[in-house]
Design an enzyme around this catalytic site. Structure first.
Site, short mmCIF file in Angstrom:
data_model
loop_
_atom_site.label_atom_id
_atom_site.label_comp_id
_atom_site.label_asym_id
_atom_site.label_seq_id
_atom_site.Cartn_x
_atom_site.Cartn_y
_atom_site.Cartn_z
N GLU A 1 67.20 -13.45 48.72
CA GLU A 1 66.27 -13.05 47.66
C GLU A 1 66.92 -12.01 46.76
OE1 GLU A 1 62.50 -12.06 49.52
OE2 GLU A 1 61.97 -14.15 49.71
N GLU B 1 61.95 -20.69 51.98
CA GLU B 1 60.91 -19.91 52.65
C GLU B 1 59.57 -20.24 52.06
OE1 GLU B 1 61.20 -15.68 52.58
OE2 GLU B 1 63.35 -15.65 52.94
#
Lengths: 677, 677, 677
Positions: free
Chosen positions: C160, C317
């Site tokens: 991320e 995710e």
């Protein structure tokens, strides 16, 4: 408590013991001629004790090596000569400008790295060696000069320790935090395990790498946060101990206290763990405006009394009327000054003191009410003060009596308070103390006495124990609770209880892990509710905030109430597992004071507990009981704006404006009745 | 005012004096060919003055020792050649990147210790010696180059001094604050007494210990806060003086001004105390959206006119339509451009200027409207601008006339504004300027002219003086007010007035201490109200925010209105003590513009003041009067979205679209009528 | 994309290719015996891939010169032995304590100058040379050790990127920003022109003077702000490239990815410009609670698929149920786990992965749901996980198929997102992504498929292009749009589109400058609306936020709808200029999802586009189509809480619980139907 003296206050020789009545007294703010008027008015009002020197450091030690005690000597003598005892502050509460200027390294630093500058008060790091050196030098000087003075009835360490400086993120704090962690965990391996540092690559390889939870990019490690809260409370306690040890040495006859702040959302200091450090417990309390203001006052006084182990305690500060630090500061209604004071006495206080004696003309708190207001002694406030002094005099028989234990205990705990309100949780709306207060309100409304009890106190003597949001449950607490139920006690607990151990690690296998077997239920996922959502129970009361999907896993569990709508429709909302004689109940949602009123009646009824008050008084009157083992003193506090009939209560009336024939207690009035069982 | 020149603007030789009309002009943002279009359009629109060079420092002095004046010379000549006068900025408003980069010690620091970086504007400490050295070097260069140029009609010092940098907490600010305090108090003993430093152990032993009120743990010392506000305003004034002195020396024939910001909640600069530092007063004003937007515009213009001593002043900036810095920036409705401009003229402005001439393509204010919008001259805005130029030309007779004093003065004061809104007060909801504005709205609605008057101005010529929240009352002001009433004047004051002296020390003995005797009332405790609470008066109007428990202590006090509910039920809400010819009234609650409308009518009636307008125009039309002693100029401003009949007003119509026979003034229109009494 | 490998994942030899199914796996948080249970459960659930090592830096390299790979070796082997592929993280996402402690100069600094400390994650400056040195040393070690291991199916760069550290204002950032600006502008003169530095005296004379937009006194330069956003995204992309280059060298057979965050208001990273840096696109997506939650999920998946160029992508995710970082974290309803997962597959995902495999006992995300919850495998969540694995297995035919282009494209662009929401604008209420989402919702409700397309992608093949708030329009984009319409395309654009060029300079002459001629309209001033204001159109739908005063300047413009009230009454609200075959429409207000539903139907009808779904399914069912050129796979997603009848859709049912005879799709169910055209 570190009790050293037989009687709690060292009253001046020859003075009869009495309920202490007085205030913070700051004569240095006024010209000398005012002092004489002060003591004259104090005597007229029945004031018998004042706290002196709380913010006098800069006066006493105006420079590093200059000491000016003469003015304080004069004040002490003047008071002593007029029969007014002195609760003498160590004066260390707020460092003088010269100290902060010469040693800026004493200034706290917040999580954002911002320095907290002088200009207000309490701008010192609890862990600063430099601050401690200077403050203890002052305490030593105070102890040496006044340690044996007959006027001094108690020592008042610092003031409201931690009110503004409990959380300091400075390098001093970091170093002390590391030391505290070494003490707690012994090894880095143990700390890494406790903090779960394998999450997000936080594994420490050296103690020096550890920091307070300063500003981070996202949620800091929760165990680090929890430990920092524990450490911060302990760091202040350690400082308190350092002052006390000096005083014990220099002034062995005088008891030592410091004023706690058991009130509202003040949550940084674990006072249950502090009580051993003082010779008697003192508390400051200010009303939190709102619908439950009287309940909260009673709750705080109750908890303070139980922190004090049921023994008398000292109400060190409250207000005669408005304060200055709320957004809107409403003055008190007629009668509230006395009612609030006597509510504290009702919960075991043997002292009623105010901040402060004479309202300041200048400074940050000049709009805070006092015993002598800006308007002067010709004022309603001062007349109420004088009347209160007379009432307290009539209550002398109460002196020294303790709290009579209730049949119900509401457990209260700082670890669960801190942990349950942390970030990264199912909801950030949960408020630990509010849930506890709501249960307290519920018993009040049912006319049933309940104790607010630190979880560290023994609770095995109670019939019913309520454990609201008892979130942090180490193995030993799990065992104590289980043993309580298994030996016949009745337990009620709520949503988000029994979830984690002392390291904030989840008890696995289904919630509430620590109590799953005891309660006979299992929950797979938490059920926080959106704002404004409410799910009605089958009794019509709305649940808010939370609604667990409870699964019953034990055949001996009764479902007392079910959810009547929503995704939880038909699911248990309140369960009760009956053991041979005890029981274990679970409440899966937040019902608020109204919803809990009904449920508290039901659950206490099932536990065989009947109300302490006749039906017409329940909710209108609060009842407390003090006892010296021989006599019982009933306090009846009229919570309404109307007269209430208390003629059914028998005994000798010590105080309280009650109409002779009708037996009616005035609105907002308090009656104190002595009865011998 | 530091008036040096007979006429306020130095119009170019041979140019007839006129109402100044123009804008900030920033030719450096545009290619050279655009300049020619600019002056052509300016001439067409009747523009006769522009402010030049306001943000040109980086262009004029692109490096420490490089100066580039040629482009500015060219712009000045081009304007001069086209008969457009230049209000020349000293260009010091925003330091160039090289200066901030080489001298980061000029950057302000906020109370949290955060540096205010370059990238926007006004990133300089008012007290920085380094900034001052460089800025004054620039001013000197400007003065030397243009000080005698015939195009220059005025000097424009910096720009909106203090808009973003009035409060600086840097070490430079600390040092200057100490110097200012030495000047004010002379001795540390006097400062300690004034600041009440015995509260919270703040007693200073050395000047060097004193700091600005930086981030503290809780409420900083209030007198320190108040003095820091006074100092901060004075520090900017001192800087203004430094620029002015250079200009006076180098350019003695050209008047000096700087643009104030008398508007809305801009409160850092005590402009009443600045007026003496300029040769004529200038102001920037932008509409604050809301229900009272027109009232606020009028209030600000009125106050600006009275800061200017009733003499003509210069509207330096306002907007043709939307601005860019509000959360939502609504364009103006048709007619509003002219109406807003003429409202300023109605209150004494002899200049109507805008920010800015041509709307920027780039930069932080590119969505701020201008005289020439992004859409170009073929646009409604530009057509309205041209029409306004023609209207102003017709108003030439008004030029140089002053404000005609009203019979009513509303006192306005920065000390009370600053002090009454500080923290640690009975309520943090109180808004000083809003209460003053509400009284202004009330008189407007009654068709009665009122002056908004700095408290330092003489008010003994007025019949009625309203002193809303006149919180800070030093002894000399107490005497002035008392003398005014005792010599026949009528006084109205409100809640939270007369509470403290110049050091923010409470006048003791019961509120309002400074006026207790004069008003014949006494209050023991303040009565702030919770949000949303309202207590009706016996005339049905709701009181909000505050409700004092007034006790009448003098037999000559009439209770005009009482509270009709709540804890104050039956208590006086409005009292009036009638002396031989004067009177002193007290209003114990906040009635808002609607409640005050009725009360203002009642109180002005009792003071013998009748409305200035016929009943049907009251509230619909604002009336102002300018006069040169010989002629009166009536300004009638239509505040409604409908035509109004003003046929009853006699005189020669200078401007205003009025239907010939019906005498109707267009919606949002303004009529200017000359009459000779 | 920097595609190097023919197939997107390198499946272990001998393993059949499948839809990837798995999670982040963090074995280091659990004792070794749990690992065995993990792989056993994984196999049972059909898990075939896990992401390993994401936050393992501190475990792998516990000190500067100590490496501990053994535990990771063991985990890799265990997984490999059980047939589970490894998406191996480079482990650089969060630096270990020792690195931050020894090199605090890697810590980010926010705009206020506050340091972002360790204690959470991602506390590193994207531009820090020191961080890069250490991180790349780690990546090299990882690549060397595992680069050729057969278990490794992909490299997962960092994690991320930019989630918390995209905006860093440190001196490292300042230096890198200057370098980036030199690259963009070449000369200071060009930069000064682009930034419009003549406004507010910001002209730079030296590169070293330039700073990130740190805390300023008022609005910082908007082009500086915009360029800093561009730079910050590019700085992370540059870091991504640095990791990738090492992996390409050491592990040439293994594709490289990093998990994007195309979701909600995450806007710092211009992912459209990042796609070329990865071998395949991955995305993380979490539901944003609210009325449009399903629409937003679909919108994000759609955009991700188009960022991937229509090719399969990897859902790296999402969550099985509740998350932990929202204020209130609601668990998912029954069926939602599968529906959310399959919606991603419907938009082209060939992988369904979760954060994380086993829910943590400790740490900041312990209340984030996982595949194996705290309750263990005996839980609804885990049973749903197992069922999903079976469903994905049935969807194997879909594998490798791409997105079938829709007839409509909604253009999406980071520059316009960033620029249109900056300060100093007509309104600060405008939300770029929300307007785009509302258009998407409108087409969904009409049963018409639409692509969410990065503006950099070719859009000339679409019939209808919607460009909501296409604010930043450089000349080349203006030409592309114009050419699209002139060659027969239908364009719809909205308020605040076509306003500025790439430097945030306004297109002059009347809005919307870039499209004025194309649309045949002209606007002189912006029309933002106050909060709560709404202006109805003649079709009864309320406009909010904005209401331009549109003037039609071309005779071939149709006014489709007009405002029906307010200052805009009678003015055009929706215009449409019809060219020979194409058209250009303008919507002058914000109609919200409901208002746009009707308008989208009208405009697509005019463009000749009929719905893809029968009337009764529109809004209730989302349709997507994947195709491998030979077969089409229809995904029908039931958006309602009721069964819907899809019996009209013909084809072979691959998955989806559909009643045999009735053809009804279960509530929140998804059907996948293969058909051959």
């Amino acid at each position: 408590m570190a009790s050293r003296t037989p009687s709690w206050l060292r009253w001046p020789v020859g003075r009869p013991h009495a309920i202490a009545f007085g205030a913070d007294y700051n004569p240095e703010q006024w010209p000398r001629e005012t002092w004489d008027e002060d003591v004259r008015l104090m005597r007229g009002a029945g004031v018998n004790v004042v706290s002196l020197g709380i913010f006098s450091w800069a006066r006493i030690q105006p420079a590093r090596d200059r000491w000016e005690f003469e003015w304080l000597d004069e004040a002490v003598e003047l008071l002593h000569g007029n029969g007014i005892a002195v609760d003498l502050a160590t004066a260390s509460a707020s460092p003088p400008p010269w100290l902060a200027s010469q040693h800026p390294e004493i200034l706290p630093v917040n999580a954002q790295g911002e320095v907290i500058w002088p200009g207000a008060r309490q701008h010192w790091r609890p862990t600063s060696p430099v601050f401690r050196e200077h403050a203890l030098r002052l305490v030593t000087a105070m102890g040496e000069r006044y340690g044996t003075h007959p006027a001094v009835c108690a020592w008042h360490v610092s003031n409201e320790l931690g009110c503004h400086n409990v959380y300091d993120y400075s390098d001093d704090a970091a170093a002390a935090f590391r030391g505290w962690l070494r003490g707690r965990y012994g090894s880095l391996e143990a700390l890494n395990a406790a903090w779960g540092t394998d999450f997000w690559a936080q594994r420490y390889g050296d103690w020096e790498e550890i920091l307070p939870p300063r500003l981070t990019a996202t949620h800091p490690n929760p165990t680090q946060q929890l430990d920092f809260k524990r450490f911060s409370s302990d760091a202040l306690k350690d400082y308190l101990r350092a002052e006390r040890q000096i005083l014990q040495r220099l002034s062995p006859e005088v008891p030592v206290t410091t004023n706690f702040m058991v009130m509202g959302e003040t949550k940084g200091m674990d006072y249950a763990g502090w009580a051993d450090e003082v010779d008697f417990v003192s508390n400051d309390h200010y009303i939190t405006p709102g619908r439950q203001d009287l309940d909260e006052l009673s709750f705080s006084a109750n908890l303070t009394g139980n922190i004090a182990g049921g023994r008398p305690w000292f109400l060190m500060e409250h207000s005669t009327s408005a304060v200055n630090w709320q957004p809107i500061n409403i003055p008190k209604k007629p009668g509230a000054l006395a009612r609030d004071s006597l509510t504290h006495v009702a919960h075991g206080a043997d002292a009623v003191c105010f901040f402060q004696w004479r309202q300041s003309r200048a400074g940050a708190e000049k709009y805070h009410s006092a015993m002598v207001p800006h308007a002067g002694p010709d004022s309603s406030v001062f007349r109420d003060v004088v009347a209160l002094g007379q009432t307290l005099d009539r209550l002398k028989p109460v002196l020294g009596s303790g709290r009579e234990r209730a049949r119900i205990a509401i457990l209260f705990e700082w670890d669960s308070w801190w942990a349950s309100e942390m970030d990264s949780h199912p909801t950030d709306r949960l408020r630990y103390r509010s849930e506890a207060l709501n249960w307290y309100s519920a018993f009040l409304a049912n006319g049933i006495r309940a104790d607010v009890l630190p979880v560290s106190a023994p609770f095995d003597g109670y019939q019913l124990v309520v454990a609201p949001i008892l979130h942090v449950v180490p193995e030993d607490l799990r065992q104590r609770i289980t043993a309580f139920v298994e030996s016949g006690g009745h337990l009620v607990t709520t949503y988000f209880s029994g979830i984690v151990d002392q390291n904030d690690h989840v008890w696995l296998g289904g919630y509430p892990g620590a109590f799953r077997k005891l309660l006979g239920i299992r929950i797979e996922e938490f059920g926080p509710l959106p704002d404004n959502a409410q799910i009605p129970l089958d009794n019509g009361r709305p649940g808010r905030l939370w609604a667990d999907q409870v699964e019953v896993i034990s055949p001996d569990v009764d479902v007392l109430h079910r959810f009547a709508a929503g995704t939880c429709e038909g699911r248990p909302a309140v369960t009760r597992r009956a053991l041979e004689s005890g029981s274990a109940s679970y409440v899966a949602t937040a019902l608020g004071p109204d919803g809990l009123r009904r449920l508290a009646a039901e659950l206490s009824g099932l536990a065989g507990i009947a109300p302490d008050l006749p039906a017409e008084l329940r909710g209108n009157v609060e009842l407390t009981v003090r006892t010296d083992g021989r006599r019982r003193f009933l306090f009846l506090i009229n919570r309404t704006d109307k007269k209430v009939d208390i003629s059914g209560i028998r005994g000798r009336i010590l105080a309280g404006a009650i109409e002779e024939e009708a037996g009616k207690l005035e609105e907002r009035g308090v009656a104190v009745i002595e009865c011998v069982p």
